[in-house]
Design an enzyme around this catalytic site. Structure first.
Site, short mmCIF file in Angstrom:
data_model
loop_
_atom_site.label_atom_id
_atom_site.label_comp_id
_atom_site.label_asym_id
_atom_site.label_seq_id
_atom_site.Cartn_x
_atom_site.Cartn_y
_atom_site.Cartn_z
N GLU A 1 0.81 -1.24 0.00
CA GLU A 1 0.00 0.00 0.00
C GLU A 1 0.83 1.28 0.00
O GLU A 1 0.57 2.19 0.79
CB GLU A 1 -0.95 -0.01 1.20
N ASN B 1 2.08 -5.02 -3.18
CA ASN B 1 0.69 -5.40 -2.88
C ASN B 1 -0.13 -4.16 -2.54
O ASN B 1 0.33 -3.28 -1.82
CB ASN B 1 0.73 -6.34 -1.66
N HIS C 1 -10.53 -6.48 -1.48
CA HIS C 1 -11.55 -6.35 -0.43
C HIS C 1 -12.73 -5.63 -1.08
O HIS C 1 -12.65 -4.43 -1.35
CB HIS C 1 -11.01 -5.51 0.73
N GLU D 1 -6.00 -10.96 -0.87
CA GLU D 1 -6.75 -10.74 0.39
C GLU D 1 -8.25 -10.69 0.15
O GLU D 1 -8.96 -9.91 0.78
CB GLU D 1 -6.31 -9.41 1.04
N ASP E 1 -12.10 -10.60 0.14
CA ASP E 1 -13.33 -10.85 0.89
C ASP E 1 -14.43 -10.02 0.26
O ASP E 1 -14.17 -9.06 -0.46
CB ASP E 1 -13.20 -10.62 2.41
C1 XIL Z 1 -5.68 -6.13 8.66
C2 XIL Z 1 -6.00 -7.28 9.61
O1 XIL Z 1 -6.96 -8.11 9.01
C3 XIL Z 1 -6.53 -6.73 10.92
O2 XIL Z 1 -6.69 -7.78 11.86
C4 XIL Z 1 -5.57 -5.68 11.46
O3 XIL Z 1 -6.13 -5.09 12.62
C5 XIL Z 1 -5.28 -4.61 10.44
O4 XIL Z 1 -4.80 -5.22 9.26
N1 XIL Z 1 -4.76 -4.69 3.87
C6 XIL Z 1 -3.70 -5.45 4.30
C7 XIL Z 1 -3.83 -6.28 5.50
O5 XIL Z 1 -2.68 -5.51 3.61
O6 XIL Z 1 -2.62 -6.45 6.19
C8 XIL Z 1 -4.88 -5.74 6.43
O7 XIL Z 1 -5.07 -6.67 7.51
C9 XIL Z 1 -6.18 -5.51 5.69
C10 XIL Z 1 -5.98 -4.51 4.58
#
Ligand code: XIL
Length: 367
Positions: free
Chosen positions: A177, A218, A254, A284, A286
């Site tokens: 990020e 990423n 996400h 990641e 969801d």
């Molecule tokens: C999130 C975790 O799921 C949480 O438990 C934590 O509090 C914060 O981080 N992008 C990412 C992940 O790259 O590392 C993040 O994970 C979600 C968004």
């Protein structure tokens, strides 16, 4: 459909992972039959093996992020994780803060346990994440560092962590990020302390520490070809022009059921990155639902999961698809998106949802 899914919920029990051992031909036959008909979901759902069997059969990585507390405490969690997935990533445990309680002290207790679990169950590991703007300890962010000191801390961190797991991590999210939604570089602790060169320093150091691991940039919001994806494209091209080692781009994915991604635009993004010789992992995923969720939302969620996995399976440079957790019992969604939840393929009682069968359908489709 619904009835057959309920039936299938009873039949996805743990002995399926033994099927290829007992009947080695089984998984191949299901795929071959499906290829013959050319359609999805035509097999009786009660004859379906777990996701990882379908995935391994086509040399594909299907995975989930792991909550190490649940991994330690819940037998059910461990059983499903090991049965369904052939790659895992740590949801938080390999981030800077948990690994570095103090400047001169690393704590690998939880991450070692996570790595050992993967090895015991013949799972690959995606390492996440070496450099991020959050999950940083106060000793770091509140320190008064010179540029040289900040570089030394970053290099030491990457050398130590990547070196410790050398040969055991297939891919690292080296930078997470670093680009803002408007396409400019994000203003972070690392960019302020070091300047934009922190990105190249991180990739170079990671390659030295484990020459075999694939190195990824990423990010979120850059799944479809669009302005942020283009900014990332320019970044990775500029790294390549300077001979900085980078192997791929992770797209987090996400999403919500109300704003799904356009499969064609996601495919277009993957094609552009393939033309640069880069891999794309879905890292990641969801798909959050507004609570209380309706059955039709769960069906739509299943379609979205299925579409995205199919885009990856069809792309020449995408062979890894990871969801951010697997059971609604352990998901970051309800903590961060108020009023939303139920974003994962298993419900909070570990029962497979339509989304799970959407993933199975995708893995049984021939491209
Ligand atoms: C999130 C975790 O799921 C949480 O438990 C934590 O509090 C914060 O981080 N992008 C990412 C992940 O790259 O590392 C993040 O994970 C979600 C968004």
């Amino acid at each position: 459909m619904l009835c057959s899914r309920i039936l299938a919920a009873f039949t996805t029990c743990s002995f399926w992972f033994l099927l290829p051992v007992v009947f080695p031909i089984f998984a191949d036959r299901t795929l071959a039959e499906n290829a013959e008909t050319g359609t999805r979901g035509t097999l009786k759902e009660d004859s379906r093996p777990a996701l990882r069997i379908l995935a391994s059969d086509r040399d594909f990585n299907i995975g989930a992020a792991v909550n190490v507390g649940a991994l330690r405490d819940s037998t059910r969690y461990r059983e499903i994780l090991a049965r369904e997935f052939n790659i895992i990533t740590a949801e938080n445990t390999m981030k800077f803060k948990p690994l570095r309680p103090q400047r001169d002290r690393f704590d690998f207790t939880a991450s070692d346990r996570f790595v050992a679990f993967a090895q015991t169950h013949q799972m690959k590991i995606r390492g996440h994440a070496l450099v991020w703007h959050t999950a940083l300890p106060v000793w770091l962010t509140e320190g008064d560092w010179s540029r040289e000191e900040a570089i030394a801390i970053l290099e030491n961190h990457i050398k130590t962590v990547v070196g410790r797991y050398r040969g055991r991590i297939v891919a690292w999210d080296v930078i997470n990020e670093a680009i803002d939604d408007d396409g400019t570089f994000r203003d972070t602790f690392w960019s302020r302390a070091i300047g934009p060169e922190y990105i190249e320093i991180a990739f170079r150091t990671a390659r030295e520490a484990d020459p075999e691991a694939l190195l990824f940039y990423n990010d979120f919001g850059a799944e479809e070809w669009g302005s942020k994806a283009e900014a990332i494209y320019q970044l990775v091209r500029s790294l390549q022009a300077k001979n900085i080692p980078i192997d791929g781009v992770g797209v987090q994915m996400h999403v919500s059921v109300e704003s799904p991604l356009d499969p064609q635009k996601v495919a277009e993004n993957m094609r552009r990155l393939a033309a640069l010789g880069l891999r794309v992992d879905i890292t990641e995923m969801d798909v959050r639902l507004k609570k209380p969720a309706r059955e039709e939302d769960r069906e739509r969620q299943a379609e979205i999961y299925q579409e995205m996995l199919e885009v990856c399976l069809a792309a020449e440079n995408c062979n890894t698809f990871v969801t951010w957790g697997f059971s609604d019992r352990y998901s970051w969604v309800s903590g961060i998106f108020k009023g939303w939840g139920e974003a994962l393929p298993f419900d909070s009682d570990y029962q497979p949802k339509p989304a799970y069968y959407g993933l199975q359908d995708a893995l049984m489709t021939t491209f």
